[in-house]
Design a protein around this motif. Structure first.
Motif, PDB file in Angstrom:
ATOM      1  N   ASP A  10       0.840  -1.187   0.000  1.00 27.59           N
ATOM      2  CA  ASP A  10       0.000   0.000   0.000  1.00 27.59           C
ATOM      3  C   ASP A  10       0.875   1.237   0.000  1.00 27.59           C
ATOM      4  OD1 ASP A  10      -1.887   1.988   0.606  1.00 27.59           O
ATOM      5  OD2 ASP A  10      -1.704   1.611   2.754  1.00 27.59           O
ATOM      6  N   ALA A  12       0.470   5.703  -0.737  1.00 22.05           N
ATOM      7  CA  ALA A  12      -0.585   6.710  -0.651  1.00 22.05           C
ATOM      8  C   ALA A  12      -1.284   6.974  -1.977  1.00 22.05           C
ATOM      9  CB  ALA A  12       0.013   8.015  -0.108  1.00 22.05           C
ATOM     10  N   HIS A  13      -0.577   6.738  -3.113  1.00 25.51           N
ATOM     11  CA  HIS A  13      -1.240   7.063  -4.382  1.00 25.51           C
ATOM     12  C   HIS A  13      -2.105   5.920  -4.911  1.00 25.51           C
ATOM     13  CE1 HIS A  13       2.649   5.256  -5.763  1.00 25.51           C
ATOM     14  NE2 HIS A  13       1.851   4.674  -6.641  1.00 25.51           N
ATOM     15  N   ASP A  14      -2.131   4.744  -4.188  1.00 21.24           N
ATOM     16  CA  ASP A  14      -2.996   3.635  -4.622  1.00 21.24           C
ATOM     17  C   ASP A  14      -4.432   3.911  -4.184  1.00 21.24           C
ATOM     18  OD1 ASP A  14      -1.037   2.163  -5.802  1.00 21.24           O
ATOM     19  OD2 ASP A  14      -0.635   0.916  -4.051  1.00 21.24           O
ATOM     20  N   THR A  15      -5.078   4.904  -4.790  1.00 18.66           N
ATOM     21  CA  THR A  15      -6.408   5.309  -4.351  1.00 18.66           C
ATOM     22  C   THR A  15      -7.442   4.979  -5.405  1.00 18.66           C
ATOM     23  OG1 THR A  15      -6.113   7.518  -5.269  1.00 18.66           O
ATOM     24  CG2 THR A  15      -5.450   7.188  -2.972  1.00 18.66           C
ATOM     25  N   ARG A 177      -4.184  -7.131  -2.190  1.00 20.91           N
ATOM     26  CA  ARG A 177      -3.286  -6.039  -1.819  1.00 20.91           C
ATOM     27  C   ARG A 177      -2.676  -6.372  -0.459  1.00 20.91           C
ATOM     28  NH1 ARG A 177      -3.640  -5.511  -6.343  1.00 20.91           N
ATOM     29  NH2 ARG A 177      -4.716  -3.918  -7.558  1.00 20.91           N
ATOM     30  N   TRP A 180      -1.431  -3.503   3.266  1.00 19.54           N
ATOM     31  CA  TRP A 180      -2.560  -2.559   3.149  1.00 19.54           C
ATOM     32  C   TRP A 180      -3.402  -2.694   4.431  1.00 19.54           C
ATOM     33  CZ3 TRP A 180      -7.347  -0.590   2.986  1.00 19.54           C
ATOM     34  CH2 TRP A 180      -7.712   0.359   2.006  1.00 19.54           C
ATOM     35  N   THR A 195     -10.622   2.844   4.009  1.00 20.01           N
ATOM     36  CA  THR A 195      -9.439   3.701   3.990  1.00 20.01           C
ATOM     37  C   THR A 195      -8.311   3.017   4.741  1.00 20.01           C
ATOM     38  OG1 THR A 195     -10.827   5.684   3.922  1.00 20.01           O
ATOM     39  CG2 THR A 195      -8.524   5.986   4.543  1.00 20.01           C
ATOM     40  N   ALA A 200      -4.782   5.444   1.440  1.00 26.11           N
ATOM     41  CA  ALA A 200      -5.319   4.836   0.229  1.00 26.11           C
ATOM     42  C   ALA A 200      -6.770   4.427   0.468  1.00 26.11           C
ATOM     43  CB  ALA A 200      -4.488   3.620  -0.177  1.00 26.11           C
ATOM     44  N   THR A 201      -7.558   4.371  -0.584  1.00 23.57           N
ATOM     45  CA  THR A 201      -8.974   4.028  -0.430  1.00 23.57           C
ATOM     46  C   THR A 201      -9.404   2.983  -1.441  1.00 23.57           C
ATOM     47  OG1 THR A 201      -9.652   5.839  -1.897  1.00 23.57           O
ATOM     48  CG2 THR A 201      -9.618   6.307   0.478  1.00 23.57           C
TER      49      THR A 201
END
Length: 405
Positions: A10, A12-15, A177, A180, A195, A200-201
């Protein structure tokens, strides 16, 4: 079939990923749910805080007991149903995931005769023996009560089972994932947003929480209806201690042959002063000995977050004393030891229940491994709407003694 998994951490940009079903946790329960849901053609994403079958959870290693012995025919029949799922999983994965061993149940609190009656009712092969008859057959053990033997028991390779189910789920289109850590589940205009701890969401129509001993720490951040939250039972997490004692007979310290079973049986002893379970240690500890642990003998912790992996020396002493009294076929000095997690509820039933779009799966009290493929079926039936939850597994507001209701 290869069981090698690719780790996707995971960041931060895996949204803004989305799926019909998001499954929190890649242990036995989460992997089983992923397999069965993906097998149905559903869009599935599995969110695992560490790696599948992590040593920080309850599904790691190669040694869990598969057994039929329960005093309640309901559970005996459930095991029989689960065995059919294991047969399917072994055929699909090309692996033997349960090594035959047979199992012995003894001790006045274990009530072997009551267990035998339940097995008889469901049609499971078994024998009820006197202590002398059992001692003559298994000279490496001692007994102080009647003994139930059922040959259909075995040793589950938990980690390989998790990886096999996840690989089958991936082959059917599921995404996994790792690294995460789910931090919250909130209702959205449609479905839910999960979240992670790093922001990430994932958007999902439904969320299945199979977080094991991590569940108590996550509950406050699940968007559950007030009535359902209040109906959930107390979840008690224990840091248990498991010890591997070497076999006195070196001939016993070998892996099971491909067409055979283990050299020793699994066994459960519940006497007036102590309750123990044991099974061949498998590759967990080099096939050199028997894994033995005291049932619910570890300290109570708030959740898996609070585990420290430190062995309790008083527990080691109790287990060693048990070995000296009841297991003459083992050396008295453990050669390996580790902690693990038990998640209990007061009535010792599993919890599989749903409120709106969130499903809680907690196969509690150290019994969930044997049911793994069936857990996936039960979750699928519940979330897909083909049947209601089994009433036995509904959240029922169970409370431990001394805990306010």
């Amino acid at each position: 079939m290869s069981t090698t998994s690719t780790t996707t951490h995971d960041v931060a940009h895996d949204t803004r990923e989305s799926a019909t079903y998001a499954i929190i946790g890649a242990g036995l329960a989460g992997a089983a749910a992923a397999w069965r849901l993906a097998q149905s053609g559903a869009e599935v994403i599995v969110l695992e805080r560490d790696v599948p079958a992590s040593h920080l959870g309850s599904s790691h290693g190669s040694a869990r007991i598969f057994r039929y012995a329960y005093p309640d025919p309901f559970y005996v029949d459930l095991v029989a149903r689960a065995r059919r799922g294991w047969d399917e999983l072994e055929a699909a994965s090309g692996q033997r995931l349960i090594t035959p061993s047979g199992s012995l149940d003894s001790g006045v609190v274990r009530r072997p005769r009551e267990l035998a009656a339940a097995l008889e009712q469901v049609g499971i092969e078994h024998e009820l023996l006197t202590d002398a008859e059992a001692a003559a057959r298994w000279s490496q053990l001692r007994f102080d009560s009647e003994v139930l033997w059922h040959p259909g028991a075995g040793v589950i390779d938990a980690e390989s089972s998790v990886l096999a189910m996840l690989e089958l789920a991936r082959a059917a289109g599921a995404r996994v994932r790792t690294g995460w850590e789910a931090a919250s589940v909130r209702a959205a205009s449609s479905g839910y947003v999960v979240t992670s701890a790093s922001g990430a969401t994932v958007h999902a129509e439904q969320v299945i929480v199979a977080a094991g001993g991590w569940l108590p720490a996550l509950l406050a951040d699940l968007d559950l209806p007030t009535g359902f939250r209040g109906a959930l039972p107390d979840f008690e997490v224990r840091q248990e201690n498991a010890f591997h004692f070497p076999y006195r007979d070196a001939a016993d310290a070998v892996p099971a042959p491909a067409d055979g079973g283990t050299s020793w049986p699994t066994f459960i002893y519940k006497g007036a002063d102590i309750q123990m379970y044991s099974l061949p240690g498998g590759r967990d500890a080099g096939f050199r000995g028997q894994k033995i642990a005291e049932y619910n003998g570890g300290r109570v912790i708030g959740s898996a977050r609070d585990q420290d992996g430190v062995i309790d020396p008083a527990n080691r002493e109790r287990v060693t004393d048990f070995v000296s009294r009841f297991v003459p076929g083992l050396e008295l000095q453990p050669y390996a030891e580790a902690t693990c997690l038990f998640t209990n509820v007061p009535r010792d039933d599993m919890i599989i229940d749903r409120a709106e779009g969130i499903t809680i799966v907690s196969p509690c009290s150290g019994q969930g491994a044997k049911f793994a493929p069936l857990l996936g079926e039960l979750v699928y039936d519940l979330v897909a709407g083909s049947q209601h939850a089994v009433d036995r597994f509904r959240a029922a507001g169970q409370r431990f003694a001394g805990v306010p209701g």
